[in-house]
Design an enzyme around this catalytic site. Structure first.
Site, PDB file in Angstrom:
ATOM      1  N   LYS A   1    -195.090 -48.094  -3.060  1.00 39.20           N
ATOM      2  CA  LYS A   1    -194.833 -47.696  -1.675  1.00 39.20           C
ATOM      3  C   LYS A   1    -193.811 -46.566  -1.623  1.00 39.20           C
ATOM      4  O   LYS A   1    -193.974 -45.590  -0.879  1.00 39.20           O
ATOM      5  CB  LYS A   1    -194.363 -48.908  -0.852  1.00 39.20           C
TER       6      LYS A   1
ATOM      7  N   GLN B   1    -190.298 -57.102   1.752  1.00 38.31           N
ATOM      8  CA  GLN B   1    -191.490 -57.503   0.992  1.00 38.31           C
ATOM      9  C   GLN B   1    -191.552 -59.027   0.883  1.00 38.31           C
ATOM     10  O   GLN B   1    -190.584 -59.673   0.496  1.00 38.31           O
ATOM     11  CB  GLN B   1    -191.446 -56.842  -0.410  1.00 38.31           C
TER      12      GLN B   1
ATOM     13  N   ASP C   1    -194.125 -53.493   9.219  1.00 40.96           N
ATOM     14  CA  ASP C   1    -195.080 -54.472   8.711  1.00 40.96           C
ATOM     15  C   ASP C   1    -195.771 -55.216   9.854  1.00 40.96           C
ATOM     16  O   ASP C   1    -196.769 -55.903   9.630  1.00 40.96           O
ATOM     17  CB  ASP C   1    -194.368 -55.503   7.813  1.00 40.96           C
TER      18      ASP C   1
HETATM   19  N1  L37 Z   1    -196.648 -54.537   3.827  1.00 39.42           N
HETATM   20  N2  L37 Z   1    -197.543 -55.754   2.117  1.00 39.42           N
HETATM   21  C1  L37 Z   1    -196.593 -55.629   3.028  1.00 39.42           C
HETATM   22  N3  L37 Z   1    -195.611 -56.503   3.203  1.00 39.42           N
HETATM   23  C2  L37 Z   1    -195.586 -57.566   2.444  1.00 39.42           C
HETATM   24  O1  L37 Z   1    -194.587 -58.426   2.638  1.00 39.42           O
HETATM   25  N4  L37 Z   1    -196.533 -58.892   0.644  1.00 39.42           N
HETATM   26  C3  L37 Z   1    -196.550 -57.793   1.452  1.00 39.42           C
HETATM   27  C4  L37 Z   1    -197.524 -56.838   1.326  1.00 39.42           C
HETATM   28  N5  L37 Z   1    -198.487 -56.925   0.357  1.00 39.42           N
HETATM   29  C5  L37 Z   1    -198.718 -55.875  -0.468  1.00 39.42           C
HETATM   30  O2  L37 Z   1    -197.921 -54.978  -0.566  1.00 39.42           O
HETATM   31  N6  L37 Z   1    -199.867 -55.882  -1.095  1.00 39.42           N
HETATM   32  C6  L37 Z   1    -200.368 -54.861  -1.885  1.00 39.42           C
HETATM   33  C7  L37 Z   1    -201.391 -55.197  -2.709  1.00 39.42           C
HETATM   34  C8  L37 Z   1    -201.985 -54.236  -3.540  1.00 39.42           C
HETATM   35  C9  L37 Z   1    -201.544 -52.931  -3.518  1.00 39.42           C
HETATM   36  C10 L37 Z   1    -200.524 -52.585  -2.680  1.00 39.42           C
HETATM   37  C11 L37 Z   1    -199.939 -53.542  -1.866  1.00 39.42           C
HETATM   38  C12 L37 Z   1    -202.157 -51.894  -4.402  1.00 39.42           C
HETATM   39  O3  L37 Z   1    -201.648 -50.805  -4.529  1.00 39.42           O
HETATM   40  N7  L37 Z   1    -203.300 -52.190  -5.059  1.00 39.42           N
HETATM   41  C13 L37 Z   1    -203.998 -51.237  -5.861  1.00 39.42           C
HETATM   42  C14 L37 Z   1    -203.590 -51.285  -7.316  1.00 39.42           C
HETATM   43  C15 L37 Z   1    -203.543 -52.628  -7.918  1.00 39.42           C
HETATM   44  C16 L37 Z   1    -202.956 -52.628  -9.336  1.00 39.42           C
HETATM   45  O4  L37 Z   1    -203.537 -51.970 -10.224  1.00 39.42           O
HETATM   46  O5  L37 Z   1    -201.926 -53.320  -9.561  1.00 39.42           O
HETATM   47  C17 L37 Z   1    -205.502 -51.453  -5.674  1.00 39.42           C
HETATM   48  O6  L37 Z   1    -206.253 -50.539  -5.980  1.00 39.42           O
HETATM   49  O7  L37 Z   1    -205.897 -52.513  -5.192  1.00 39.42           O
END
Ligand code: L37
Ligand code: NAP
Length: 294
Positions: free
Chosen positions: A54, A98, A121
């Site tokens: 992020k 988070q 959020d």
């Molecule tokens: N806004 N998001 C917010 N607040 C929270 O309190 N828990 C939580 C939340 N969840 C969160 O951030 N989830 C999340 C899940 C996956 C990704 C980003 C945020 C992400 O970038 N996924 C990518 C890469 C996954 C990897 O390789 O590790 C994807 O392509 O899915």
């Protein structure tokens, strides 16, 4: 016929470009840029990765980010103090705590402490309450559910009048996703661990949002041909052929469901990148509102 693959990376990149243009517009008009404070409590590896991603995404679009890495044993009062200070900081337009928080922390109280004008959020009880009611406008909509809706709409599918099934009823994904579908005039069914005859219910869906956290639970014979599938799940499964020893899969058996669906999102590369893009969108909206630009 094989489904259209909804590419979350491509759509998220479009959104980041739109956000970047707004950040530049704000900078030209006010000399200021949006600011996001990311509060991480404890040392969960997944949360660390997401918060790092992020902050990196913020930098790419010109949003200033402020990181708070706090110990797992921080007291309720000290965490509240951090949030209260961020509420008062004019350079911070968005505050993200988070989740999940350590067990001894009262999550509801912490989320309720965040100023609703900075609640990027969308988890403040007032924003969730407005999201849940007819003709009320929340200041912010939760990032992951908003990302799901954007994926459907920007891929050219309509929601109005459709049968939608949401798998999962969590505060951060399932419940708000169902509310957003309802506002867009879908007929919505919300499923959870006590739902009976789950495959039968899922088979009614024209639109399926899966957010249960169960690897590849939704099989080919669970879905109606022509369904639009948004797979929120992120599950690590052992994989000796991967250098990390695991790979990520969704809640949907992608390889088989893509043979019958009209469209489907992959994992990774589907909803995940959208969650981050919507956070940038929300932060920039908050900053523009604070500066009278929208
Ligand atoms: N806004 N998001 C917010 N607040 C929270 O309190 N828990 C939580 C939340 N969840 C969160 O951030 N989830 C999340 C899940 C996956 C990704 C980003 C945020 C992400 O970038 N996924 C990518 C890469 C996954 C990897 O390789 O590790 C994807 O392509 O899915
Ligand atoms: P959660 O809080 O654990 O909620 C899971 C929900 O699924 C609950 O409502 C639970 O029912 C239901 N459920 C669990 N097992 C089930 C089963 N066998 N049958 C039917 N329903 C079942 O999870 P979450 O935070 O919503 O996250 C869900 C998934 O999405 C996880 O894999 C998570 O990693 C992922 N996620 C991804 C992103 C992203 O950006 N891509 C963001 C957030 C989360 P009960 O309510 O009855 O317990």
């Amino acid at each position: 016929m094989s489904a259209q693959i909804i590419d979350g990376k491509v759509i998220a990149a479009q959104i980041r470009n739109e956000v970047k243009a707004d950040v530049e517009r704000m900078k030209a008009a006010t000399g200021k840029v949006p600011g996001l404070a990311a509060v991480l409590v404890g040392d969960r590896k997944d949360s660390q990765t997401y918060v790092r991603n992020k902050k990196k995404a913020c930098a790419e679009v010109g949003i200033a980010s402020f990181g708070y890495d706090l110990p797992a044993d921080i007291s309720q009062d000290d965490l509240k103090k951090v949030v209260t200070e961020l509420n008062a900081n004019p350079d911070v337009h968005g505050i993200l705590v988070q989740l999940p928080l350590p067990g001894h922390i009262d999550e509801e109280e912490i989320l309720g402490t965040i100023s609703i004008e900075k609640d990027v959020d969308g988890f403040h009880p007032l924003n969730i309450g407005r999201l849940s009611m007819k003709r009320r406008e929340p200041l912010f909509v939760p990032c992951t559910p908003r990302g799901c809706i954007e994926l459907i709409i920007r891929s050219g599918y309509s929601i109005d009048g459709k049968r939608a099934v949401v798998l999962g009823r969590s505060n951060i994904v399932g419940l708000p996703a169902a509310m957003l579908l309802l506002h867009r005039n879908a007929t919505v069914t919300i499923c959870h661990s006590r739902t009976k005859n789950l495959p039968e219910v899922v088979r009614e869906a024209d639109i399926l949002i899966a957010a249960v956290g169960r690897a590849e639970m939704v099989r080919k014979d669970w879905v109606k041909p022509g369904v639009v599938v948004i797979d929120v799940g992120i599950n690590a499964v052992d994989d000796a052929s991967d250098p990390r020893g695991y790979r990520l899969v969704g809640d949907v058996a992608y390889d088989e469901v893509k043979e019958v669906a009209a469209a489907i999102t992959p994992v990774p590369g589907g909803v995940g990148p959208m969650t981050i893009a919507m956070l940038l969108r929300n932060t920039t909206d908050g900053a523009m509102r604070a500066n009278g630009l929208m």
